[in-house]
Design an enzyme around this catalytic site. Structure first.
Site, PDB file in Angstrom:
ATOM      1  CG  ASP A  17      23.709 -20.504  86.263  1.00  0.00           C
ATOM      2  OD1 ASP A  17      24.650 -21.291  86.072  1.00  0.00           O
ATOM      3  OD2 ASP A  17      22.518 -20.872  86.258  1.00  0.00           O
ATOM      4  CG  ASP A  59      20.491 -21.228  82.509  1.00  0.00           C
ATOM      5  OD1 ASP A  59      20.361 -22.424  82.821  1.00  0.00           O
ATOM      6  OD2 ASP A  59      19.527 -20.459  82.330  1.00  0.00           O
ATOM      7  CG  HIS A  61      18.513 -22.121  78.272  1.00  0.00           C
ATOM      8  ND1 HIS A  61      18.408 -23.288  78.992  1.00  0.00           N
ATOM      9  CD2 HIS A  61      18.223 -21.122  79.160  1.00  0.00           C
ATOM     10  CE1 HIS A  61      18.080 -22.995  80.239  1.00  0.00           C
ATOM     11  NE2 HIS A  61      17.970 -21.690  80.377  1.00  0.00           N
ATOM     12  CG  HIS A  65      15.465 -24.064  77.095  1.00  0.00           C
ATOM     13  ND1 HIS A  65      15.076 -23.767  78.381  1.00  0.00           N
ATOM     14  CD2 HIS A  65      15.996 -25.313  77.134  1.00  0.00           C
ATOM     15  CE1 HIS A  65      15.375 -24.788  79.165  1.00  0.00           C
ATOM     16  NE2 HIS A  65      15.940 -25.734  78.434  1.00  0.00           N
ATOM     17  CG  HIS A  78      17.220 -17.016  80.432  1.00  0.00           C
ATOM     18  ND1 HIS A  78      15.933 -17.512  80.366  1.00  0.00           N
ATOM     19  CD2 HIS A  78      17.939 -17.950  81.097  1.00  0.00           C
ATOM     20  CE1 HIS A  78      15.879 -18.686  80.957  1.00  0.00           C
ATOM     21  NE2 HIS A  78      17.084 -18.986  81.412  1.00  0.00           N
ATOM     22  CE  LYS A 103      22.689 -23.994  85.867  1.00  0.00           C
ATOM     23  NZ  LYS A 103      21.538 -23.307  85.297  1.00  0.00           N
ATOM     24  CB  CYS A 142      20.521 -21.794  89.118  1.00  0.00           C
ATOM     25  SG  CYS A 142      19.515 -22.087  87.639  1.00  0.00           S
TER      26      CYS A 142
HETATM   27  C1  VGL Z   1      18.184 -19.357  86.282  1.00  0.00           C
HETATM   28  C2  VGL Z   1      16.051 -18.723  85.721  1.00  0.00           C
HETATM   29  C3  VGL Z   1      16.122 -19.444  84.572  1.00  0.00           C
HETATM   30  C4  VGL Z   1      19.333 -19.288  87.247  1.00  0.00           C
HETATM   31  C5  VGL Z   1      18.265 -20.106  85.127  1.00  0.00           C
HETATM   32  O1  VGL Z   1      20.479 -19.502  86.821  1.00  0.00           O
HETATM   33  O2  VGL Z   1      19.096 -18.990  88.432  1.00  0.00           O
HETATM   34  N1  VGL Z   1      17.076 -18.687  86.588  1.00  0.00           N
HETATM   35  N2  VGL Z   1      17.228 -20.121  84.272  1.00  0.00           N
HETATM   36 ZN    ZN Z   2      17.571 -20.751  82.273  1.00  0.00          ZN
END
Ligand code: VGL
Ligand code: ZN
Length: 188
Positions: A17, A59, A61, A65, A78, A103, A142
């Site tokens: 990510d 990530d 979305h 979401h 985000h 994902k 994550c």
């Molecule tokens: C993440 C918060 C929300 C991450 C993903 O990639 O760590 N953190 N979605």
């Molecule tokens: Zn996220």
């Protein structure tokens, strides 16, 4: 920058990510995100040189979401699909042979681990991967979930902690212990 690891063909480097929204200036910015890029680029280059597999998760979305605060979720909006915030960091060096994994693409479920709902575990096993090396964002969200999942999936698992940054620095200690308890090795 040079890698301190000796990669082999049965290794997969998993870059988690490294997207604009998680770096300084993004909507869910993690302090220290931008500064990880040169070191992670060095790992990617070293891994590819050695014939290891490199995977970059993102990530990804849909709008509205379930994890977004206007839907009652814990996070600001985000990494919405096809927006600039969801793009990989512009300085992250991702050659074509790096495998991209998206994902958390369903409206109604979140997925923190890069293994969750992606088929990544089976794919890595098909490729003969034995060890997974993890770095990226966020250490306490994550990356944490991905390391625990890699252990559960039966891979030898190594976290590059210095190439990861946490959303909540107070959570680092607890996360490190969780990951070690699950069998991961942590390179501080
Ligand atoms: C993440 C918060 C929300 C991450 C993903 O990639 O760590 N953190 N979605
Ligand atoms: Zn996220």
């Amino acid at each position: 920058m040079t890698s301190s690891l000796h990669y082999q063909r049965q290794d997969a480097l998993l870059v988690v990510d490294m997207q604009n929204d998680f770096c300084e200036g993004g909507s869910l910015a993690i302090n220290g995100g931008n500064a990880l890029v040169p070191g992670i680029n060095a790992e990617i280059a070293a891994a590819l040189d050695a014939g290891a597999l490199v995977v970059a998760s993102r990530d990804w979305h849909p709008v509205d979401h379930i994890s977004f605060d206007h839907r009652g979720g814990p996070w600001p909006t985000h990494c919405v699909q096809d927006t600039p915030g969801a793009e990989f960091h512009p300085d992250l060096n991702l050659p074509d042979e790096v495998i991209r994994v998206s994902k958390a693409t369903a409206f109604n479920a979140d997925a923190y681990s890069a293994f969750d709902g992606t088929g990544l575990g089976d794919y890595l096993r098909e490729k003969g991967i034995k060890r997974v090396v993890v770095c990226g964002l966020a250490l306490d969200v994550c990356v944490h979930a991905t390391v625990l999942a890699a252990c559960r999936e039966g891979f030898t698992t190594l976290l590059l902690e210095t190439l990861s940054a946490a959303a909540d620095p107070d959570a680092i200690e607890r996360c490190r212990h969780d990951m070690q308890d699950a069998g991961a090795e942590v390179h501080a």
